[in-house]
Enzyme design. Structure first.
Site, short mmCIF file in Angstrom:
data_model
loop_
_atom_site.label_atom_id
_atom_site.label_comp_id
_atom_site.label_asym_id
_atom_site.label_seq_id
_atom_site.Cartn_x
_atom_site.Cartn_y
_atom_site.Cartn_z
N SER B 198 38.41 44.14 43.68
CA SER B 198 39.54 43.33 43.07
C SER B 198 40.29 42.43 43.94
O SER B 198 39.85 42.30 45.11
CB SER B 198 40.48 44.69 42.58
N ARG B 199 40.95 41.71 43.18
CA ARG B 199 41.80 40.78 43.87
C ARG B 199 43.17 41.49 44.23
O ARG B 199 43.57 42.33 43.72
CB ARG B 199 42.16 39.46 43.02
N ILE B 201 46.89 42.58 44.44
CA ILE B 201 47.98 42.30 43.33
C ILE B 201 49.37 42.01 44.08
O ILE B 201 50.05 41.39 43.85
CB ILE B 201 48.02 43.57 42.23
N SER B 203 49.12 42.81 47.67
CA SER B 203 48.87 42.70 49.20
C SER B 203 48.39 41.40 49.41
O SER B 203 48.30 40.82 48.57
CB SER B 203 47.63 43.76 49.28
N ASP B 260 50.91 54.73 38.57
CA ASP B 260 49.61 55.28 38.67
C ASP B 260 49.34 56.74 38.40
O ASP B 260 49.47 57.61 39.12
CB ASP B 260 49.47 55.43 40.57
N SER B 268 39.77 55.51 36.56
CA SER B 268 39.75 54.20 36.82
C SER B 268 38.70 53.52 37.81
O SER B 268 38.01 52.76 37.62
CB SER B 268 41.26 53.36 37.00
N LYS B 292 49.13 54.35 52.22
CA LYS B 292 49.24 54.85 50.78
C LYS B 292 49.61 56.53 50.90
O LYS B 292 50.38 56.81 50.25
CB LYS B 292 47.91 54.61 49.89
#
Lengths: 490, 490
Positions: B198-199, B201, B203, B260, B268, B292
């Protein structure tokens, strides 16, 4: 980043939304549902809006403004405006907190409601708010805060009186059109009752739909105040008045899942009473098979919460529990219900509708310690004073003094297939048939009951008549008869 | 009712939406967020859409069609179409059930997901689904159903091999760019690893942003298959591939509240692995202050669920728990992270990044019982084979074999105010500073760490350097330094 405005000639139905090309969005580091600050170059006027990212319709270098935003920003097409990232409003954090089970303060709820009414929250955020109240719940203090905030979100009416009556019925029972009888009774007795009602959403008629048969109901605040001053009362459609503005927006997102989060429901009802300045409110909770509450004890649970919330809001409340297991009155559908109302106001039947209206009006008078309340109510009804007051209100709202109700072009009589006693009349199929006939949009459409529970009937007796303004609607309803259990004869 | 089509040259971003004038809506008995069936007069083609009611923009007699609906219905502007009320899809009922605490069957979840991907659900309904999974939760069976449905909602890749590797890291730790080292190691050893990432969001850089510094990452399915066939691996941006199509739509409405829901998060992640045909997946859950997961035991709770879900999905999973309490590597920001990656691939440091990449690659090999796994990994790295493989992949994706990374125009050195030992490097402020400098959109922007926890330093030693492509961004970041606790020296 400077972008040129482009008017999008469409409403979002509320939220302020700006549409940005995906290339500009990338340069601004924006993701869908982020927010942008729009600053007019000259006046420095700033508005924050939710961003919608599109690869079509809006070219790079432009920002599309939906109606609400275009109006709020007060720009012309093609103006340059500065667009930059903006953080979410604080109220989104409070919504997340509620979803996580945290109690909200009065200030936080107030902020959420003000952001709703000023269109600062997106539909998605508003939906999370409804879901949070539905799943986590509101305690009484939160419900009171919500009520007060909803009242503050719209216009408030003020009448020069220590006693302003209102009533509310939880619904679910066909006809049950007591409001149109109780209001003129109370007004004829000299008390103030500025009544606003809703239209039908899933029922064959709301009080507003029914009243509309005889007079306009889309009245604004000034008109309501004027009518109440001259007649003591009104029967208006709540949707045309900007009372409890935030509530309508919440109801919109509650609709798809038909959610009635209790804390929101209580606030929604009482806010509309508080906004018209009501001091004394009678709440009618019908119970029984086919009614909103299956049993009296279920209704009582809600009733207690109403009472407690009323106290916090400094309103005098009284809750009554009535039998809602069959329709009250005979006509179901706007004009057919008006016929029943007029008949009762003229001192006649249907008896169940007459008795319930007398009961409710009496209970209201008892709230202010009037002696011989029932006797006074019956006197005002049987003397024709209530009917005269009704005519007065109708005329004040712009209706005709000579109230006349037409008859639908098409009808169909449903007869009993056997001898016996009526043991049950099913509310929901009755409502469904009336809607299939065209109610509430076709004002003359609906259903007229000829029997009540307990009646003894003979084979061939008419149980009810269907009325419709088009033969196709009537046929459709007649065909559905086979599939529906409407009246039980034993 | 017959209405004329009017094209609205805008996307909704998904849901099929028809806009109707409020007068027509009243005649059709429609409320906002109801549904309408649109039937083409000639072809009888039918599409159901969510209705939007407007008193502006769409005249009576017209129905406005947003892009998605216009395309789906395949009409021309001004065509006559029949518009009528349509009930909600069944999936809305399932969403309501979930919100009310009822478990959903595989079939019901499948239907919800298919309605999401074919744009049949409104954003409000989709939001209720997310809220329901968030508040009520999904059990493992439901999560497995959701995963399978998400996989079926998009394209699936297939490789002719019994072993297809993948990895996932839960994120939250700056740099930690192990994927770009592990993938070439595994591929150089002859195994297949079709990696999509992913790119960023929130971060300063996602793997896709970082890889994009040296090669295009927006690859379609065919291109991915082709590249993997020739090189054993790829490092693509997941957003450009139609894998797990429904998931992106759910993520969109999760974004505003940063929700989340665990059952959705697990589905996902694993759906994206399953969709690329992965059979062996390593999950890295970093824990520690600022990561996290605050503690290892919190991470382990999720890890266990991953393992159980993997079993239900017939995938071999391994979860590793790594220390994530300080950045891994020195550079934070796309180009600065590439520098670290290249350095490690050439057999050099940063040591923490090198060691973690070696550890992860080793653990993956152990999943298929390779002996002397660590030795093999180090050999492939130190011999330059991994670097050569990396070059191969870069070239296959359309990048240049001679990989060069530029330097940002503006920089600022932050020095220690005292002698001492580095006791903590705070992940979140580090990430924030890098973003303020312009990362990830400004590829050369970010922050370069000169110290690690445990290092002894002298007053005046450089702690880190800020890099930016514009002086204003650099100044903004420098000003923020005063407000942030970035590195603790004791």
């Amino acid at each position: 980043m400077e972008l040129k405005t482009k008017k999008i000639n469409l409403s979002t139905g509320g939220p302020l939304v700006a549409v940005i090309n995906e290339k500009d969005a990338k340069d601004l580091g924006l993701h869908p549902m982020d927010r942008v600050k729009l600053t007019k170059i000259k006046s420095k006027k700033e508005i924050v809006a939710v961003v919608d990212i599109s690869n079509k319709g809006i070219d790079k270098g432009y920002v599309g403004l939906f109606n609400e935003l275009f109006k709020e920003l007060n720009v012309e097409e093609g103006n340059n405006i500065e667009v930059s990232y903006a953080p979410q409003p604080e109220s989104v954090k409070y919504i997340r907190n509620k979803l996580n089970g945290i109690k909200l303060s009065e200030k936080e709820i107030y902020e959420i409601v003000m952001d709703i009414v000023s269109n600062k929250l997106s539909e998605v955020e508003l939906t999370y708010f409804v879901a949070a109240v539905y799943k986590v719940g509101f305690d009484l203090k939160e419900s009171a805060s919500l009520t007060k905030a909803i009242v503050d979100s719209g216009t408030k009416l003020k009448f020069n009186s220590n006693i302003v009556f209102d009533k509310h019925c939880a619904g679910g029972v066909p006809n049950n059109r007591t409001t149109m009888i109780v209001v003129p009774i109370i007004a004829a007795l000299g008390y103030i009752m500025p009544k606003t009602s809703s239209r039908a959403i899933t029922s064959p008629a709301g009080t507003a739909d029914t009243m509309e048969v005889v007079a306009p109901v889309a009245l604004n605040e000034n008109k309501i105040v004027e009518i109440v001053k001259s007649t003591n009362a009104c029967m208006a459609w709540g949707g045309a008045v900007n009372l409890a503005a935030a509530d309508d927006k919440m109801i919109k997102v509650r609709h798809p899942l038909s959610l009635d989060p209790e804390g929101m429901l209580l606030a929604s009802i009482l806010a509309k009473k508080k906004a018209v300045g009501a001091t004394h409110v009678l709440i009618d909770l019908p119970y029984g098979t086919g009614a909103k509450f299956a049993t009296k004890s279920i209704a009582k649970k809600l009733g207690k919460k109403f009472m407690a919330l009323g106290k916090l809001l400094d309103m005098k409340l009284k809750v009554v529990y009535t039998n809602g297991s069959q329709p009250i009155g005979n006509g179901i559908g706007p004009s057919l219900e008006v016929e029943d109302v007029l008949s009762v106001l003229k001192g006649d039947g249907p008896n169940d509708l007459r008795n319930k209206a007398i009961y409710l009006a009496t209970e209201m008078l008892k709230m202010i310690n009037i002696k011989n309340a029932k006797q006074k109510v019956i006197e005002v009804l049987d003397s024709g004073k209530a009917y005269k007051k009704f005519q007065e209100i109708v005329v004040a709202q712009g209706g005709n003094k000579n109230i006349k109700v037409g008859k639908a072009k098409y009808s169909f009589e449903v007869k009993s297939a056997s001898n016996g006693k009526i043991s049950r009349i099913h509310n929901k199929p009755i409502a469904k048939l009336a809607r299939l006939c065209g109610a509430p949009n076709d004002k003359l459409a609906g259903l007229y009951l000829r029997v009540k529970v307990g009646d003894h009937i003979t084979k061939g007796d008419i149980l009810f008549t269907l009325y419709a303004e088009s033969s196709s609607k009537l046929n459709y309803a007649v065909n559905m008869l086979k599939k529906l259990k409407v009246i039980d004869v034993n």
